[in-house]
Design a protein around this motif. Structure first.
Motif, PDB file in Angstrom:
ATOM      1  N   UNK A  27     -22.847  -9.917   5.521  1.00 52.25           N
ATOM      2  CA  UNK A  27     -23.087  -8.547   5.948  1.00 52.25           C
ATOM      3  C   UNK A  27     -23.527  -8.572   7.407  1.00 52.25           C
ATOM      4  N   UNK A  28     -22.916  -7.716   8.255  1.00 48.26           N
ATOM      5  CA  UNK A  28     -23.299  -7.699   9.659  1.00 48.26           C
ATOM      6  C   UNK A  28     -24.732  -7.220   9.841  1.00 48.26           C
ATOM      7  N   UNK A  29     -25.331  -7.670  10.933  1.00 52.21           N
ATOM      8  CA  UNK A  29     -26.699  -7.243  11.236  1.00 52.21           C
ATOM      9  C   UNK A  29     -26.725  -5.749  11.495  1.00 52.21           C
ATOM     10  N   UNK A  30     -27.800  -5.141  11.081  1.00 50.08           N
ATOM     11  CA  UNK A  30     -27.959  -3.711  11.329  1.00 50.08           C
ATOM     12  C   UNK A  30     -28.236  -3.482  12.808  1.00 50.08           C
ATOM     13  N   UNK A  31     -27.795  -2.337  13.283  1.00 52.94           N
ATOM     14  CA  UNK A  31     -28.080  -1.972  14.665  1.00 52.94           C
ATOM     15  C   UNK A  31     -29.535  -1.542  14.777  1.00 52.94           C
ATOM     16  N   UNK A  32     -30.081  -1.609  15.982  1.00 49.33           N
ATOM     17  CA  UNK A  32     -31.468  -1.194  16.175  1.00 49.33           C
ATOM     18  C   UNK A  32     -31.517   0.145  16.889  1.00 49.33           C
ATOM     19  N   UNK A  33     -32.544   0.893  16.546  1.00 49.04           N
ATOM     20  CA  UNK A  33     -32.806   2.141  17.266  1.00 49.04           C
ATOM     21  C   UNK A  33     -33.354   1.801  18.639  1.00 49.04           C
ATOM     22  N   UNK A  34     -33.004   2.603  19.623  1.00 42.57           N
ATOM     23  CA  UNK A  34     -33.576   2.450  20.959  1.00 42.57           C
ATOM     24  C   UNK A  34     -34.941   3.136  20.975  1.00 42.57           C
TER      25      UNK A  34
END
Length: 119
Positions: free
Chosen positions: A1-8
């Motif tokens: 599973x790809x890494x989740x994106x992070x909120x800025x």
């Protein structure tokens, strides 16, 4: 599973949105906002039945339902960065973006209206 994106951070989002508003936004600001709003979408609509793509910046799988794991997903939403930012922030209603042809949505569960705006 790809890494989740992070909120800025809030400061990063404000600065990038100001650059978009005044027309000075470049690739770094668009990339930051796209990844931020895709991260918010992942949180707001966890799942893996729809792939939301904003090339060339990022794509996420979200929306509850049947999980997609290989090949072309059966449900895809694709748009450009400016359109995605506009629907994510509520500047453009989802229905208008679809009607204008600026958003390609194919497959079940691709109506993102219930998750928008993301701000």
């Amino acid at each position: 599973m790809p890494a989740r994106l992070r909120r800025a951070s809030l400061a990063e989002v404000r600065a990038a949105r100001a650059a978009v508003a005044d027309g000075s936004a470049g690739r770094p600001e668009l990339k930051l906002l796209v990844k931020h709003y895709l991260a918010v979408l992942e949180e707001k609509a966890p799942g893996a039945s729809v792939e939301v793509r904003v090339p060339p910046y990022a794509a996420v799988q979200c929306i509850p339902g049947v999980r997609h794991t290989r090949g072309t997903p059966p449900a895809v939403v694709e748009t450009d960065a400016a359109t995605f930012i506009a629907v994510a922030t509520g500047e453009t209603p989802w229905s208008d973006a679809i009607a204008s042809g600026k958003v390609f949505a194919s497959g079940e569960r691709t109506d993102l209206t219930r998750y928008l705006p993301l701000t």
